[in-house]
Structures are given as structure tokens and as C-alpha cells.
Scaffold this active site. Structure first.
Site, mmCIF file in Angstrom:
data_model
loop_
_atom_site.group_PDB
_atom_site.id
_atom_site.type_symbol
_atom_site.label_atom_id
_atom_site.label_comp_id
_atom_site.label_asym_id
_atom_site.label_seq_id
_atom_site.Cartn_x
_atom_site.Cartn_y
_atom_site.Cartn_z
ATOM 1 N N CYS A 35 0.866 -1.175 0.000
ATOM 2 C CA CYS A 35 0.000 0.000 0.000
ATOM 3 C C CYS A 35 0.905 1.228 0.000
ATOM 4 O O CYS A 35 1.784 1.353 0.850
ATOM 5 C CB CYS A 35 -0.852 -0.037 1.262
ATOM 6 S SG CYS A 35 -1.771 1.483 1.544
ATOM 7 N N CYS A 43 -1.026 4.064 -6.209
ATOM 8 C CA CYS A 43 -1.921 3.446 -5.222
ATOM 9 C C CYS A 43 -2.153 2.039 -5.751
ATOM 10 O O CYS A 43 -2.445 1.874 -6.950
ATOM 11 C CB CYS A 43 -3.235 4.214 -5.148
ATOM 12 S SG CYS A 43 -4.531 3.342 -4.225
#
Ligand code: DGL
Length: 274
Positions: free
Chosen positions: A76, A187
Site C-alpha cells: 500500500c 496506489c
């Protein structure tokens, strides 16, 4: 060989985005076992503060280690920007994050030295990508666009509708104006709508995401530490999440396109993060 060679690799993200990293790892490291944690009760990370994310990431790291993880992958970007350094000082296994490899790959791929970045609000605000890109090429022009709501739109039941098309069109407008030739999908959720993004960035732009580079970095780290699983065995993978396991399973299996198995529900808590 280190006795931990047979142990799993722990991977986490705020939700299903890290599956884009896991997917590459499953293909490139077929002998390894993986334990994936999706922090769906805390999703999205993009609007959380760095302090909140450090405390939560440390607790997740501790939970993965308690389950036997020999290495932790922060799949992440938002958690990497806020907490990677913190985790590397707190956890006693190697911790690998996203971002470094993509920044390097972006600088190498760009001929015009105009690089676009799509990421969450927290990642863009941290300035981490901008710093990493400039560490490789101080003269590169970075157009960074925060995309509030995009990861949540991807992680809902049916992401493919007019609303998401409009969001992608709007968020990519500054990249078209700047004429970038390289776009970092900053992302881990965004590769799930890569085809949509590709239609709205300049036609010759190269899209950079993290999966492939991370798998290579994990293999290198495990090899150096003598912790690679014995070649020839077939590894497995299992899932846990903090929110509704049935919802995670439905959305996760749609993206992974592989059998998903049961999902365990876990609350790892919050460490002090200081
Ligand atoms: N997948 C995450 C990332 O790479 C974050 C999405 C979110 O939770 O806001 O940044």
C-alpha cells in the site's frame, strides 16, 4: 538455510489493492506461502493521518509476525509513505514497501522528464514520491494528482460505471495538460482500473505500477538472508481482513481471479505508533 524459510510472507493493504502486488508475487514466487491482510474496517487509508497509519501498520505488522511471517510487505503506497521507516525500526523481520522501485522505473522510462503521479491524498501530501523521483533526477517535472474517492470507488461492488469514468477523466486532466510521458499508478488499487486510466492519459504514456518490482525485491531479500522457500514446492496463500469477510472475499476473488478460500476476521488493534 534459515529455519524460517518455510514460513509465510506477510502482505497487507487497506483492502483489496494489495492483491495487485500479491498477484505478481504468486506468479514469481510460486514456492512461497503468503498471508494477506486487508484492513477493510479501516479503509480507506487515503484520508487518515500519518500518526494513525503508523500505529495501525505497526499493529498489523506485529499480528503478521505473530502468525509466523518471515518478511512483511507493505502493499500500500499510503501506508508505505506514512509508516515504512517506522515499521523497519520496530519489526524484527525485513519490511519491504512500494514506491522506491516505481520512482526509479519512472525516471528511467521518461524521455521528456515529465512524470505524472496518481495517488491518494495522504500519499501526495507526504511528498514522498516527489522526493524519490528528484533523488534520481532533480530536474524531472512531477505532476502529482491526489485522487480522493478513487480507491473507494474501485473497492465497491461494481466499480465500472459512469461515475468512475468521470473521476478518472477529471483526475487525469492535469496529466494531459502537462503532456507527461510516464504515469505512476501510486496506489495499489489503481492497476485494477488500468484499462480505464490508459484511455485518458496521453496515448504514448508508460504506466508504472509496483507489483513486478516488489516481487523481485522480495526474492532478492529472501535469497540474501537464506530464507527462500525450497524450490520445487508449491506454496499456498490465505486471507484475513478486519471488516466483513464475505464482502472482502467477493470483491477480492473478482480481482484475483483465483480460488480464494475462507477469510478470517481479525482486529489487530492499534500500537502507540510513536
Ligand atoms: N491501496 C492503497 C494505496 O496503495 C490505499 C487506498 C486507500 O486505502 O485509500 O495507497
Amino acid at each position: 538455510m534459515d529455519p524460517r524459510a518455510d514460513s509465510p510472507i506477510g502482505v497487507f493493504d487497506s483492502g483489496v489493492g494489495g492483491l495487485t502486488v500479491l498477484d505478481e508475487c504468486l506468479a514469481r514466487l510460486p514456492a512461497e506461502d503468503f498471508l494477506y491482510f486487508g484492513d477493510t474496517a479501516w479503509f480507506p487509508y487515503g484520508d487518515k493521518s500519518a500518526d494513525q497509519l503508523r500505529g495501525r501498520a505497526e499493529a498489523i505488522g506485529n499480528w503478521l509476525i505473530a502468525k509466523g511471517a518471515k518478511l512483511v510487505v507493505v502493499a500500500c503506497n499510503t501506508a508505505t509513505a506514512a509508516a515504512l521507516a517506522h515499521l523497519q525500526t520496530r519489526l524484527d523481520v525485513p519490511v519491504i514497501g512500494v514506491m522506491t522501485a516505481e520512482s526509479h522505473a519512472a525516471v528511467q522510462s521518461s524521455r521528456s522528464r515529465r512524470i505524472g503521479l496518481l495517488a491518494t491524498e495522504a500519499t501526495v501530501a507526504s511528498g514522498s514520491y516527489q522526493r524519490m523521483i528528484h533523488a534520481h533526477d532533480a530536474g524531472a517535472e512531477v505532476t502529482a494528482v491526489a485522487c480522493p474517492g478513487l480507491a473507494p470507488a474501485i473497492q465497491r461492488d461494481n466499480p465500472f460505471d459512469d461515475e468512475i469514468v468521470e473521476m478518472v477523466r477529471d483526475y487525469t486532466a492535469p496529466l494531459r495538460e502537462a503532456g507527461v510521458d510516464t504515469v505512476i499508478l501510486g496506489c495499489t488499487h489503481y492497476p485494477m482500473v488500468e484499462r480505464l486510466i490508459r484511455r485518458h492519459v496521453p496515448a504514448d504514456a508508460t504506466l508504472i505500477s509496483s507489483g513486478e518490482e516488489i516481487a523481485r525485491e522480495i526474492a532478492g531479500t529472501l535469497a540474501r538472508q537464506g530464507m527462500l522457500a525450497p524450490a520445487g514446492r508449491e506454496g499456498g496463500y490465505e486471507f484475513a481482513c478486519s471488516g466483513d469477510p464475505a464482502a472482502f472475499r467477493t470483491i477480492g476473488s473478482r480481482f484475483l481471479q483465483m480460488p480464494f478460500g475462507d477469510v478470517q476476521q481479525v482486529d489487530p488493534g492499534i500500537a502507540d505508533g510513536a
